[in-house]
Design an enzyme around this catalytic site. Structure first.
Site, mmCIF file in Angstrom:
data_model
loop_
_atom_site.group_PDB
_atom_site.id
_atom_site.type_symbol
_atom_site.label_atom_id
_atom_site.label_comp_id
_atom_site.label_asym_id
_atom_site.label_seq_id
_atom_site.Cartn_x
_atom_site.Cartn_y
_atom_site.Cartn_z
ATOM 1 N N LYS A 175 0.910 -1.159 0.000
ATOM 2 C CA LYS A 175 0.000 0.000 0.000
ATOM 3 C C LYS A 175 0.946 1.204 0.000
ATOM 4 O O LYS A 175 1.632 1.468 0.988
ATOM 5 C CB LYS A 175 -0.870 -0.073 1.246
ATOM 6 C CG LYS A 175 -1.339 1.216 1.860
ATOM 7 C CD LYS A 175 -2.355 1.955 1.040
ATOM 8 C CE LYS A 175 -2.797 3.197 1.794
ATOM 9 N NZ LYS A 175 -1.712 4.171 1.988
ATOM 10 N N GLY A 232 5.351 3.876 10.956
ATOM 11 C CA GLY A 232 4.627 5.149 10.993
ATOM 12 C C GLY A 232 4.251 5.529 12.406
ATOM 13 O O GLY A 232 4.972 5.216 13.357
ATOM 14 N N GLY A 236 -1.570 5.132 13.871
ATOM 15 C CA GLY A 236 -1.791 4.329 12.666
ATOM 16 C C GLY A 236 -1.493 2.865 12.928
ATOM 17 O O GLY A 236 -2.293 1.980 12.618
ATOM 18 N N GLU A 256 6.418 -0.780 13.343
ATOM 19 C CA GLU A 256 7.493 -0.035 13.988
ATOM 20 C C GLU A 256 6.983 1.386 14.123
ATOM 21 O O GLU A 256 6.682 2.045 13.142
ATOM 22 C CB GLU A 256 8.719 -0.123 13.087
ATOM 23 C CG GLU A 256 9.998 0.279 13.742
ATOM 24 C CD GLU A 256 10.693 1.307 12.912
ATOM 25 O OE1 GLU A 256 11.169 0.998 11.828
ATOM 26 O OE2 GLU A 256 10.726 2.465 13.365
ATOM 27 N N CYS A 293 12.891 7.635 13.085
ATOM 28 C CA CYS A 293 12.334 6.971 14.272
ATOM 29 C C CYS A 293 13.369 6.938 15.397
ATOM 30 O O CYS A 293 13.014 6.740 16.549
ATOM 31 C CB CYS A 293 11.867 5.572 13.922
ATOM 32 S SG CYS A 293 13.061 4.662 12.972
ATOM 33 N N GLU A 383 6.478 11.174 21.326
ATOM 34 C CA GLU A 383 7.275 11.550 20.157
ATOM 35 C C GLU A 383 6.757 12.854 19.519
ATOM 36 O O GLU A 383 5.569 12.998 19.265
ATOM 37 C CB GLU A 383 7.194 10.426 19.110
ATOM 38 C CG GLU A 383 8.019 10.705 17.860
ATOM 39 C CD GLU A 383 7.844 9.601 16.803
ATOM 40 O OE1 GLU A 383 8.844 8.945 16.487
ATOM 41 O OE2 GLU A 383 6.709 9.401 16.317
HETATM 42 P P1 NAP Z 1 0.842 7.412 9.602
HETATM 43 O O1 NAP Z 1 -0.229 8.419 9.763
HETATM 44 O O2 NAP Z 1 0.991 6.425 10.676
HETATM 45 O O3 NAP Z 1 0.558 6.679 8.209
HETATM 46 C C1 NAP Z 1 1.396 5.637 7.727
HETATM 47 C C2 NAP Z 1 0.606 4.761 6.788
HETATM 48 O O4 NAP Z 1 -0.399 4.097 7.532
HETATM 49 C C3 NAP Z 1 -0.090 5.526 5.700
HETATM 50 O O5 NAP Z 1 0.066 4.795 4.511
HETATM 51 C C4 NAP Z 1 -1.533 5.547 6.113
HETATM 52 O O6 NAP Z 1 -2.290 5.364 4.968
HETATM 53 C C5 NAP Z 1 -1.688 4.336 6.990
HETATM 54 N N1 NAP Z 1 -2.614 4.534 8.104
HETATM 55 C C6 NAP Z 1 -2.469 5.389 9.136
HETATM 56 N N2 NAP Z 1 -3.495 5.289 9.988
HETATM 57 C C7 NAP Z 1 -4.301 4.333 9.484
HETATM 58 C C8 NAP Z 1 -5.539 3.775 9.894
HETATM 59 N N3 NAP Z 1 -6.155 4.164 11.012
HETATM 60 N N4 NAP Z 1 -6.067 2.819 9.122
HETATM 61 C C9 NAP Z 1 -5.465 2.430 7.990
HETATM 62 N N5 NAP Z 1 -4.318 2.922 7.541
HETATM 63 C C10 NAP Z 1 -3.735 3.866 8.271
HETATM 64 O O7 NAP Z 1 2.224 8.084 9.410
HETATM 65 P P2 NAP Z 1 2.750 9.182 8.398
HETATM 66 O O8 NAP Z 1 1.704 9.607 7.441
HETATM 67 O O9 NAP Z 1 3.951 8.603 7.844
HETATM 68 O O10 NAP Z 1 3.157 10.393 9.312
HETATM 69 C C11 NAP Z 1 2.309 10.902 10.287
HETATM 70 C C12 NAP Z 1 2.975 10.877 11.641
HETATM 71 O O11 NAP Z 1 3.463 9.566 11.928
HETATM 72 C C13 NAP Z 1 4.209 11.740 11.768
HETATM 73 O O12 NAP Z 1 3.936 13.077 12.022
HETATM 74 C C14 NAP Z 1 4.928 11.055 12.908
HETATM 75 O O13 NAP Z 1 4.402 11.486 14.123
HETATM 76 C C15 NAP Z 1 4.632 9.624 12.740
HETATM 77 N N6 NAP Z 1 5.736 8.822 12.117
HETATM 78 C C16 NAP Z 1 6.588 8.155 12.916
HETATM 79 C C17 NAP Z 1 7.592 7.391 12.353
HETATM 80 C C18 NAP Z 1 8.561 6.612 13.202
HETATM 81 O O14 NAP Z 1 9.379 5.898 12.643
HETATM 82 N N7 NAP Z 1 8.504 6.713 14.496
HETATM 83 C C19 NAP Z 1 7.728 7.302 10.969
HETATM 84 C C20 NAP Z 1 6.832 7.999 10.167
HETATM 85 C C21 NAP Z 1 5.825 8.745 10.765
HETATM 86 P P3 NAP Z 1 -3.395 6.408 4.486
HETATM 87 O O15 NAP Z 1 -3.058 7.742 5.053
HETATM 88 O O16 NAP Z 1 -3.347 6.337 3.017
HETATM 89 O O17 NAP Z 1 -4.619 5.818 4.984
#
Ligand code: NAP
Length: 487
Positions: A175, A232, A236, A256, A293, A383
Site C-alpha cells: 500500500k 509510521g 496508525g 514499527e 524513528c 514523540e
Molecule cells: P501514519 O499516519 O501512521 O501513516 C502511515 C501509513 O499508515 C499511511 O500509509 C496511512 O495510509 C496508513 N494509516 C495510518 N493510519 C491508518 C488507519 N487508522 N487505518 C489504515 N491505515 C492507516 O504516518 P505518516 O503519514 O507517515 O506520518 C504521520 C505521523 O506519523 C508523523 O507526524 C509522525 O508522528 C509519525 N511517524 C513516525 C515514524 C517513526 O518511525 N517513528 C515514521 C513515520 C511517521 P493512508 O493515510 O493512506 O490511509
C-alpha cells in the site's frame, strides 16, 4: 521511465476507481503534476486473490531462485534514471539523502540474497532419535506492506519489509504511502520487470494506491493476507493492530512506531566534553529534519552548572543549522502543534528563539524542564516527529532512574559516560525499556547487518521479539513447523 499512476495488480495495470490524488512538493509548496487512482474494493480483492494463487507457486521456489529475484530487483531499481528527481520532488529530501537511501535499499536486497544462499539460514534442527523430528520454518503467506513517509525507498515499496518478506517466500502487496506514490510507481515497475525476468509467478508483487484509510484497512482485513508490515505513527500502527486482532483469523502486524530515544549524560561527561556532545547531538537532532524513528527527543542529566552549559551550547549549535523542509504540510502541522503545546506549558522553558517558519520549513529547537514536572506530564514523553528535544534536569541519580522507568518502550536508549564511572544501575533499568542500548554515541544511523535489533517494547514496535532491520527481519514472515517421522 513513465509514471503510470494506476494500481499494479501483478503484471496488470488498473485504475477503475473515481478517487484521484496527487503527491506534494514540500519545497515549492505545490502539488506535483502526477496523479494516482485509489484502488477500489474489487481491485483490492483481485490483488489479494492473485497473491494467494502466486503463493502456491512462490513458496516452492528454491532459496537461490529467490536470491536471483532479489538481485534482479536491485539491478532494475539501479537503472531508473528518473528516480532521484521524483524522490526529491515529492519528499523535499536532498540528493545526498536520495543516494544514501538508494544504496541502503540496494544493499538490503543484495544482503538478503546472500543470506538466502548461506548455510542453514532457517536454523533447521534434526533429532534422529525415534521418532525422527525435523524442525524448520515455512513462509506465512501474502503480506501487506505499508510504505513509510520518512523513508520513501528503504522502508517502502522495495524496502526492508518487502525485501525480507519476498526473501521468506511470501508474496507482497504494497500500500503505497500517499505522499510518495510516484516514487512507489517507479519502484513497483522495476520490481515487476524483475518478476518477469526471473520467471516468478504473476501476483508475487502488487502495489495499490490509497489516499483514504480504506485501502490499507481492506488489505489488513482480507482473508488472504497473513501478516502486515508497517512503519509510521503509534495511532496508525495501533489502529491496524486492533483491526488485525479483530479478524476471524487474527494475523500479526509488525509495526514499527514512535520512539523518543532517551539519552542520559553523566556529570563527568558534561564537565569534560560538553562542546563535543553538544555538537554531536545538534547534528543528530537535526538530521533529516528530525524525521527519523531514532531521532533523540529527550536528554536527561543532573541539574548543575555543567548541564546548564551543555544546554546553552546545544541550543547555540542548533541555531547555526538552517531550517529544515518537512516531508509534507500535514507532518509539519503535527510537529508545530505538538511542539507548541509543550513550549506553552508553565513548567517548560524554551532555549531556542523560534523565528518565522515559512511554508513547510521548521526550526530545530530545544526546551528544558525539571524532572518532577516531566514525570507528571505525559505529553513530554511522547514523540514529536521533527527536530525537537526536551532537556530534563533532575535533582539526583534516583530521579534519573525514576524517569527511565516511567518511559514507554523505546527503539533506542543512550548512556553518555566516562570510563571510570559506574553505570551498572542505569544500564540495568534502561535495558528493560529499549531495543538497542548505546554507550557514548548517537541513536540516529541504524546499520543494516546481522547483529542489528531495530524494535523494542510497545509502542516502539508492536511486538518486542522481532527486528525491522537486518537479516533477522525475515523471522517475521516465517513460522516454525516440525515434521515427525519423515525421512
Ligand atoms: P501514519 O499516519 O501512521 O501513516 C502511515 C501509513 O499508515 C499511511 O500509509 C496511512 O495510509 C496508513 N494509516 C495510518 N493510519 C491508518 C488507519 N487508522 N487505518 C489504515 N491505515 C492507516 O504516518 P505518516 O503519514 O507517515 O506520518 C504521520 C505521523 O506519523 C508523523 O507526524 C509522525 O508522528 C509519525 N511517524 C513516525 C515514524 C517513526 O518511525 N517513528 C515514521 C513515520 C511517521 P493512508 O493515510 O493512506 O490511509
Amino acid at each position: 521511465m513513465k509514471i503510470i499512476g494506476e494500481n499494479f495488480i501483478g503484471d496488470k495495470i488498473s485504475a477503475k476507481g473515481n478517487s484521484v490524488f496527487s503527491t506534494f512538493n514540500p519545497k515549492k509548496n505545490v502539488s506535483t503534476p502526477w496523479q494516482f487512482t485509489e484502488a477500489t474494493p474489487n481491485e483490492i480483492e483481485e490483488a489479494c486473490f492473485l497473491a494467494y494463487q502466486a503463493f502456491k507457486i512462490y513458496r516452492k521456489t528454491k532459496d537461490n531462485e529467490r536470491a536471483l529475484f532479489l538481485r534482479e530487483i536491485a539491478n532494475e531499481i539501479d537503472t531508473i534514471k528518473e528516480l532521484e528527481e521524483v524522490y526529491c520532488t515529492e519528499s523535499g529530501l536532498s540528493k545526498e539523502r536520495f543516494q544514501t537511501e538508494k544504496e541502503r535499499t540496494l544493499f538490503q536486497l543484495r544482503m538478503f540474497a546472500d543470506f538466502l544462499e548461506s548455510r542453514n539460514w532457517r536454523n533447521e534442527i534434526i533429532d534422529n532419535q525415534a521418532p525422527i523430528l525435523k524442525k524448520t520454518y515455512i513462509p506465512l503467506g501474502p503480506v501487506a506492506v505499508f510504505g513509510a513517509s520518512n523513508f520513501p525507498l528503504a522502508y517502502s515499496t522495495a524496502g526492508g519489509d518487502t525485501t525480507s518478506a519476498l526473501a521468506a517466500g511470501c508474496p507482497v502487496i504494497v500500500k503505497s504511502h500517499p505522499m510518495h506514490a510516484a516514487t512507489n510507481d517507479l519502484v513497483a515497475q522495476a520490481i515487476l520487470r524483475a518478476v518477469k525476468n526471473t520467471n516468478m509467478p504473476d501476483g508475487v508483487f502488487s502495489s495499490l494506491n490509497g489516499i483514504s484509510h480504506q485501502t490499507g484497512q481492506a488489505l489488513v482485513l482480507h482473508r488472504h493476507i497473513k501478516a502486515v508490515g508497517f512503519t509510521g505513527s503509534v495511532q496508525g500502527g495501533r489502529a491496524l493492530m486492533d483491526l488485525a486482532a479483530g479478524r476471524e483469523e487474527p494475523i500479526p502486524v509488525f509495526a514499527e512506531m514512535g520512539s523518543v530515544n532517551p539519552v542520559v549524560i553523566s556529570n563527568l561527561s558534561l564537565e569534560r566534553k560538553a562542546l563535543f556532545w553538544a555538537k554531536a547531538y545538534a547534528d543528530s537532532i537535526s538530521q533529516g529534519g528530525g524525521q527519523f524513528c531514532t531521532s533523540p527527543g529527550i536528554i536527561i542529566a543532573e541539574k548543575n552548572k555543567h548541564f546548564d552549559n551543555f544546554a546553552r551550547l546545544l541550543s547555540t549549535e542548533l541555531n547555526k543549522i538552517e531550517t529544515a523542509c518537512m516531508l509534507h504540510p500535514n507532518i509539519k502541522k503535527q510537529f508545530i502543534n505538538k511542539r507548541d503545546h509543550i513550549i506553552a506549558l508553565d513548567s517548560v522553558r524554551s532555549l531556542s528563539k523560534i523565528k518565522k517558519e515559512h511554508d513547510n520549513y521548521i526550526q530545530q529547537s530545544v526546551v528544558i524542564v525539571d524532572g518532577n514536572s516531566f514525570l507528571k506530564n505525559k505529553a513530554l514523553r511522547e514523540e514529536v516527529f521533527g527536530s525537537f528535544c526536551v532537556l530534563v534536569e533532575c535533582k539526583d541519580q534516583y530521579e534519573i532512574l525514576d524517569i527511565i522507568e516511567s518511559l514507554e518502550g523505546q527503539l533506542t536508549g543512550t548512556i553518555i559516560a566516562e570510563k571510570e564511572e559506574d553505570i551498572q544501575d542505569l544500564k540495568e533499568v534502561f535495558q528493560y525499556r529499549v531495543g538497542r542500548l548505546i554507550l557514548n554515541g548517537v541513536s540516529t544511523g541504524v546499520r543494516v547487518c546481522k547483529a542489528m535489533h531495530h524494535g523494542g517494547p510497545y509502542p516502539a514496535s508492536s511486538t518486542p521479539f522481532f527486528t525491522a532491520v537486518g537479516t533477522d527481519a525475515i523471522k517475521r514472515w516465517i513460522r516454525p513447523i516440525t515434521y515427525q517421522n519423515f525421512y
